[in-house]
Motif scaffolding. Structure first.
Motif, PDB file in Angstrom:
ATOM      1  N   GLU A   1       0.826  -1.198   0.000  1.00  0.00           N
ATOM      2  CA  GLU A   1       0.000   0.000   0.000  1.00  0.00           C
ATOM      3  C   GLU A   1       0.871   1.265   0.000  1.00  0.00           C
ATOM      4  O   GLU A   1       2.027   1.234   0.397  1.00  0.00           O
ATOM      5  CB  GLU A   1      -0.939   0.007   1.214  1.00  0.00           C
ATOM      6  CG  GLU A   1      -0.293   0.389   2.539  1.00  0.00           C
ATOM      7  CD  GLU A   1       0.513  -0.728   3.195  1.00  0.00           C
ATOM      8  OE1 GLU A   1       0.906  -0.538   4.355  1.00  0.00           O
ATOM      9  OE2 GLU A   1       0.778  -1.767   2.577  1.00  0.00           O
TER      10      GLU A   1
ATOM     11  N   VAL B   1      -6.546  -2.944   0.571  1.00  0.00           N
ATOM     12  CA  VAL B   1      -5.684  -2.744  -0.593  1.00  0.00           C
ATOM     13  C   VAL B   1      -4.973  -4.049  -0.945  1.00  0.00           C
ATOM     14  O   VAL B   1      -4.930  -4.446  -2.121  1.00  0.00           O
ATOM     15  CB  VAL B   1      -4.653  -1.612  -0.339  1.00  0.00           C
ATOM     16  CG1 VAL B   1      -3.574  -1.591  -1.404  1.00  0.00           C
ATOM     17  CG2 VAL B   1      -5.363  -0.268  -0.266  1.00  0.00           C
TER      18      VAL B   1
ATOM     19  N   GLU C   1      -6.165   1.492   5.247  1.00  0.00           N
ATOM     20  CA  GLU C   1      -6.722   0.681   4.174  1.00  0.00           C
ATOM     21  C   GLU C   1      -5.806  -0.475   3.772  1.00  0.00           C
ATOM     22  O   GLU C   1      -6.027  -1.108   2.743  1.00  0.00           O
ATOM     23  CB  GLU C   1      -6.995   1.557   2.945  1.00  0.00           C
ATOM     24  CG  GLU C   1      -8.026   2.628   3.182  1.00  0.00           C
ATOM     25  CD  GLU C   1      -8.182   3.589   2.014  1.00  0.00           C
ATOM     26  OE1 GLU C   1      -7.366   3.541   1.063  1.00  0.00           O
ATOM     27  OE2 GLU C   1      -9.118   4.401   2.054  1.00  0.00           O
TER      28      GLU C   1
ATOM     29  N   GLU D   1      -2.773   5.319   1.692  1.00  0.00           N
ATOM     30  CA  GLU D   1      -3.601   4.152   2.024  1.00  0.00           C
ATOM     31  C   GLU D   1      -3.288   3.643   3.430  1.00  0.00           C
ATOM     32  O   GLU D   1      -4.198   3.277   4.179  1.00  0.00           O
ATOM     33  CB  GLU D   1      -3.394   3.047   0.990  1.00  0.00           C
ATOM     34  CG  GLU D   1      -3.926   3.426  -0.379  1.00  0.00           C
ATOM     35  CD  GLU D   1      -3.432   2.546  -1.499  1.00  0.00           C
ATOM     36  OE1 GLU D   1      -4.116   2.474  -2.534  1.00  0.00           O
ATOM     37  OE2 GLU D   1      -2.342   1.927  -1.366  1.00  0.00           O
TER      38      GLU D   1
END
Length: 141
Positions: free
Chosen positions: A24, A37, A33, A28
């Motif tokens: 990532e 991801v 995330e 991100e």
């Protein structure tokens, strides 16, 4: 993703083990995330190549924000990420032999700690491998 799948299948045909790199970005990571991801990057690849029974692949987790920066995720976080990846791979492609490696600012100062993570089966060493002295210190540990 399509080109990665094609390349992996070509490598399988030549009896070469593909290395699939995932990771990532800083944004991100900051938005928490990472898991979504990684799943988004890896799932279509696993689905496409899982039909190739008894094949080996290497999955390299390389957080983009860590490469060449000297900053690595904390060990507790890496353990969770590699456990997540192992679980995802078992769900999506249990017939593949999958090995996990880590890359992202691996050096002689952090290799000992990184080696403590049982799910990591090796390392991609970038900048630290450019001088024999640094690489020897990593190997010695």
């Amino acid at each position: 993703t399509e080109s990665i799948i094609k390349k992996a299948l070509l490598l399988f045909n030549e009896k070469i083990t593909p290395i699939i790199c995932i990771g990532e970005t800083q944004d991100e990571f900051e938005r928490k995330e990472t898991y979504s991801v990684l799943e988004k990057q890896l799932e279509p690849i696993l689905t496409a190549i899982s039909k190739n029974e008894n094949r080996s692949i290497i999955i390299a987790y390389e957080p983009v924000w860590s490469i060449g920066t000297g900053t690595t995720p904390e060990n507790a976080q890496l353990k969770k990420i590699f456990n997540f990846l192992a679980d995802l791979c078992n769900q999506k492609s249990s017939q593949l032999d999958i090995r996990f490696i880590y890359g992202g600012s691996v050096n002689e100062k952090n290799i000992h700690e990184l080696k403590q993570i049982k799910t990591i089966g090796g390392f991609l060493i970038g900048n630290a491998s450019t001088t024999i002295e640094s690489l020897e210190k990593i190997i010695d540990q």
